[in-house]
Design an enzyme around this catalytic site. Sequence first.
Site, PDB file in Angstrom:
ATOM      1  N   GLU A 122       0.861  -1.173   0.000  1.00 14.05           N
ATOM      2  CA  GLU A 122       0.000   0.000   0.000  1.00 14.05           C
ATOM      3  C   GLU A 122       0.902   1.228   0.000  1.00 14.05           C
ATOM      4  O   GLU A 122       1.854   1.272   0.786  1.00 14.05           O
ATOM      5  CB  GLU A 122      -0.895   0.033   1.244  1.00 14.05           C
ATOM      6  CG  GLU A 122      -1.894   1.186   1.153  1.00 14.05           C
ATOM      7  CD  GLU A 122      -2.861   1.233   2.330  1.00 14.05           C
ATOM      8  OE1 GLU A 122      -2.769   0.391   3.233  1.00 14.05           O
ATOM      9  OE2 GLU A 122      -3.701   2.141   2.317  1.00 14.05           O
ATOM     10  N   GLY A 261       3.120   2.237  10.532  1.00 15.31           N
ATOM     11  CA  GLY A 261       2.915   1.551  11.801  1.00 15.31           C
ATOM     12  C   GLY A 261       2.732   0.064  11.569  1.00 15.31           C
ATOM     13  O   GLY A 261       3.404  -0.758  12.171  1.00 15.31           O
ATOM     14  N   ALA A 262       1.822  -0.262  10.664  1.00 11.98           N
ATOM     15  CA  ALA A 262       1.547  -1.655  10.367  1.00 11.98           C
ATOM     16  C   ALA A 262       0.678  -1.717   9.126  1.00 11.98           C
ATOM     17  O   ALA A 262       0.153  -0.698   8.677  1.00 11.98           O
ATOM     18  CB  ALA A 262       0.836  -2.323  11.531  1.00 11.98           C
ATOM     19  N   MET A 263       0.517  -2.937   8.573  1.00 13.97           N
ATOM     20  CA  MET A 263      -0.227  -3.085   7.331  1.00 13.97           C
ATOM     21  C   MET A 263      -1.162  -4.283   7.412  1.00 13.97           C
ATOM     22  O   MET A 263      -0.773  -5.366   7.796  1.00 13.97           O
ATOM     23  CB  MET A 263       0.781  -3.240   6.180  1.00 13.97           C
ATOM     24  CG  MET A 263       0.138  -3.414   4.827  1.00 13.97           C
ATOM     25  SD  MET A 263      -0.833  -1.969   4.337  1.00 13.97           S
ATOM     26  CE  MET A 263      -2.114  -2.745   3.363  1.00 13.97           C
ATOM     27  N   GLU A 264      -2.403  -4.027   6.979  1.00 15.16           N
ATOM     28  CA  GLU A 264      -3.497  -4.981   7.182  1.00 15.16           C
ATOM     29  C   GLU A 264      -3.614  -6.054   6.099  1.00 15.16           C
ATOM     30  O   GLU A 264      -4.712  -6.592   5.904  1.00 15.16           O
ATOM     31  CB  GLU A 264      -4.812  -4.203   7.256  1.00 15.16           C
ATOM     32  CG  GLU A 264      -5.286  -3.557   5.928  1.00 15.16           C
ATOM     33  CD  GLU A 264      -4.910  -2.099   5.751  1.00 15.16           C
ATOM     34  OE1 GLU A 264      -3.918  -1.665   6.366  1.00 15.16           O
ATOM     35  OE2 GLU A 264      -5.585  -1.384   4.985  1.00 15.16           O
ATOM     36  N   ASN A 265      -2.535  -6.404   5.398  1.00 14.48           N
ATOM     37  CA  ASN A 265      -2.607  -7.449   4.360  1.00 14.48           C
ATOM     38  C   ASN A 265      -3.493  -8.607   4.807  1.00 14.48           C
ATOM     39  O   ASN A 265      -3.368  -9.078   5.928  1.00 14.48           O
ATOM     40  CB  ASN A 265      -1.218  -8.014   4.078  1.00 14.48           C
ATOM     41  CG  ASN A 265      -0.164  -6.949   3.992  1.00 14.48           C
ATOM     42  OD1 ASN A 265      -0.245  -6.075   3.160  1.00 14.48           O
ATOM     43  ND2 ASN A 265       0.800  -6.986   4.896  1.00 14.48           N
ATOM     44  N   HIS A 297      -6.520  -1.939  15.224  1.00 18.53           N
ATOM     45  CA  HIS A 297      -6.738  -1.215  13.967  1.00 18.53           C
ATOM     46  C   HIS A 297      -6.569  -2.149  12.763  1.00 18.53           C
ATOM     47  O   HIS A 297      -7.449  -2.221  11.898  1.00 18.53           O
ATOM     48  CB  HIS A 297      -5.754  -0.045  13.896  1.00 18.53           C
ATOM     49  CG  HIS A 297      -5.862   0.772  12.652  1.00 18.53           C
ATOM     50  ND1 HIS A 297      -6.622   1.919  12.583  1.00 18.53           N
ATOM     51  CD2 HIS A 297      -5.326   0.607  11.414  1.00 18.53           C
ATOM     52  CE1 HIS A 297      -6.536   2.415  11.359  1.00 18.53           C
ATOM     53  NE2 HIS A 297      -5.764   1.652  10.636  1.00 18.53           N
ATOM     54  N   GLU A 298      -5.450  -2.844  12.703  1.00 21.51           N
ATOM     55  CA  GLU A 298      -5.191  -3.698  11.531  1.00 21.51           C
ATOM     56  C   GLU A 298      -6.190  -4.852  11.470  1.00 21.51           C
ATOM     57  O   GLU A 298      -6.644  -5.233  10.396  1.00 21.51           O
ATOM     58  CB  GLU A 298      -3.751  -4.223  11.527  1.00 21.51           C
ATOM     59  CG  GLU A 298      -2.661  -3.153  11.647  1.00 21.51           C
ATOM     60  CD  GLU A 298      -2.788  -2.001  10.665  1.00 21.51           C
ATOM     61  OE1 GLU A 298      -3.351  -2.184   9.578  1.00 21.51           O
ATOM     62  OE2 GLU A 298      -2.336  -0.883  11.007  1.00 21.51           O
ATOM     63  N   GLU A 320      -9.685   4.307   6.317  1.00 27.29           N
ATOM     64  CA  GLU A 320      -8.853   4.751   7.432  1.00 27.29           C
ATOM     65  C   GLU A 320      -9.626   5.534   8.495  1.00 27.29           C
ATOM     66  O   GLU A 320      -9.496   5.283   9.685  1.00 27.29           O
ATOM     67  CB  GLU A 320      -7.639   5.546   6.933  1.00 27.29           C
ATOM     68  CG  GLU A 320      -6.661   4.723   6.115  1.00 27.29           C
ATOM     69  CD  GLU A 320      -6.153   3.469   6.832  1.00 27.29           C
ATOM     70  OE1 GLU A 320      -6.268   3.383   8.073  1.00 27.29           O
ATOM     71  OE2 GLU A 320      -5.660   2.553   6.147  1.00 27.29           O
TER      72      GLU A 320
END
Length: 860
Positions: A122, A261-265, A297-298, A320
């Site tokens: 992303e 921060g992080a990624m929701e794959n 969140h993720e 988001e």
Amino acid sequence: MSTSKEIFLKDYKAPEFFIDKTDLTFDIEAERTIVESKLYMRRNGEHENELVLDGVDLKLLELKIDGRLLNEQEYSVGPKTLSIKTSKNEFVLQVKVKINPKNNFSCEGLYKSGDIFCTQNEAQGFRKITYFLDRPDVMSEFTTTLMARKDLFPILLANGNKIEETENDGVLKVVWHDPHPKPSYLFAVVAGDLAKVEDSFTTKSGRVVKLEIFVDHGNEDKCDHAMLSLKYSMKWDEEKFGLEYDLDIYMIVAVDSFNMGAMENKGLNIFNSAYVLAKKETATDANFAGIEAVIGHEYFHNWTGNRVTCRDWFQLTLKEGLTVFRDQEFSSDMLSRPVKRIDDVVMLRRHQFPEDQGPMSHPIQPKSYIEINNFYTATVYEKGAEVIRMIHTLFGESNFRKGMDLYFKRHDGQAVTTDDFVNAMADASGVSLDHFKMWYHQKGTPRLKVTESYDAENKVFELTFEQHAKIDHDGYDCLHMPFHVGLIDSNGKELPIDGKLELNKKRQSFKFESIESRPVVSYNRGFSAPVILQKNSSEKELIHLMAFDGDTFSRYEAAQELYKSELKRFVSAYQCSSEYDASEAFFSAYGKLLGNKDLEEAYLAYALSLPTVKEIDEDYDVYTIEAAHYARERFAKQISDKFKDQFEKIYNSLERKEFDLSAKSMGERSLRQVCLGYLSLQSDEKFFKLAAAQFDKATNMTEEFSALNSLVNNYPEKSDTYSQRFYDKWMDETLVMQKWYALHSGNSHITLEKLDELTKNKAYDKKVPNLLRSLVGGFSMNNHLRFNDPSGEGYKWIADKIIEIDSYNPQVASRLAKSMNHLKRLDEKRKALLAGELSRILDQKLSDDTYEVVNKNLNG
Ligand SMILES: [Zn+2]
């Protein structure tokens, strides 16, 4: 210079082709990776256009359609595209490319972090992996085959469920299949030698889900909090929104080099290790809270983002803003709701309000961009969440839930727009949001002017509001918003009125009858609308609210306003070289707050703290810099002088032997650290020893680091040995070292020579974005005094860093460049110096990311 192209929302066109299925094979070696793709293509509608795929930094090896090799006349390769001529409506395209993740330092696409390979796609990283229609409205069913030498890469992960694992001649082959069609930005791969921590969760319908967290060997003991947070998140989403997880496995991988921060794959979240790894010795309470929020969140993205995704990147706030709202609600339920609300508003004001008043100001749904990476902003995220929160406030819990249910029912499996979301909410609740939608087309923080009048004879109290908001849309001159108020009488009693006002006119009055005497108004309760309120509250009214307001947010707000009005007097005194002492009325109110045993400790810790120097300066059109710094320092010292006995008493009363992560314990530690902060302003040896003793005896990072913070900031001549001890103890823990770098770069005594020295020590690695953010970002964001040094040296130092970092990590460079957005807020001399540095950056060969930000900072 840049040849970058601006992209507009109004130019959106549906994709000309779809990719129904995608089979990918990765042959991974240390020095190169071969990616073979099999794309099941389908033409969208009747047209004869060629197929144009996105691709960046790829070496094309082979290209086939339906098994036939293409000759060079049938395709052309551009710097960012691959164009193919074909008249077929349905065909299988096979592409073979070579990439080199080891030399990819941008942290986008497939790259190396430490010893492992991982991805970040992303917004547009997938095009660095293979040629593809790299846009969110092309959703495909992915099957991923990973092959690598087992001794080097024993763990091979991708999205979905694992369907095959075999080993042949030392080569491991793992096949993953994700049954849920998804856009390429949600694709992920991880390869490396990692340790695994396992658990499981049973969903409400009885599906047993394997939970796996992958970390570097030796970090297994730092995953408990992340795992627990994940299980709480899964449960919470079922209870609150009826949403269940949909695969057999949920994996989280922690990596050190990560831009976000992080990624929701889908099924395979990749996290900045800062949001996974924690134990009490290495992580502060704020870190623990951050982990819970980001894990939540993720996870919540699985529905708001993955199952229903964005049609195009202008819709980013669709996923988001909504998901930030959901994680805020989750944290409120897990910890203290009033404190969480203050926390969120503080962050909004610290980051989003200045952004919205600066050159990068944009609606939560931007209308154009050059580089989408620059729009992962506080506006899209945090203001976006406030917009969702207003819908929640206007609707109430049950109608909001109905709206969410309809949104999922209508759009599951689709790529949609913010309009689709708002329409679902409105249709389900029967409440029109036509006017409310203007929040998506509006930039700049709206201002609300309020006047009060009291008719003593008829006992009528009246409030008149006047809105000032920039709306980029015909037909509306103001916004629709909830605005909650309360009236408090002279005895501190709440009057029985309906204070849930709705504003929807440019100028609007509300009358309250049978009001016996002039009340004090508690405004914008719970921060119901994200606006700047312009009103004239007297010191007496603020003190009354500080003592009696039943709304915890407004009560906190009253204290902050009182501090700011005192701080303004300190600023004025500095500017005319005189002295000011805080008023007796202030001290009396502060003393009452300090002595109030009914308030939660975490709340009190917030309420007793002064705004930062930068926050003080935000109230001035032209930054006062030295004056704001002086004002805060002197004001804090006077508070410390006056209340040192009370601070010491509270400090001692809150000493605890055992450690736990309950909201109560975290609040107590937080209040204790605020007390230590005030006590350390005393030059008295006794208080130096108090901080030193806390440092020596600390059994957790919250106490150890806050002691170091007090020592470094307040006893510079004696703190070096403590700082060195901390460094020696933690130099191998990059997450701890981040705190240490941020502490020094934000210290108003630091010199640029010292900063340069810090970049040369062993713990520093410029390839790790977290360290860049701590040291370089820490200086420009948190060191208002030194960054804005009148010599211009601070600007020059940051400019040099941005130019250097842009050559290998444009995303981080452009984020750092956002700190140079205050040209219009500076005096003439500083303005010239900053403009000079911005021009110097623009003279370099820059990425689109950095060009867009710096250009707006200079010319916007
Ligand atoms: Zn997100």
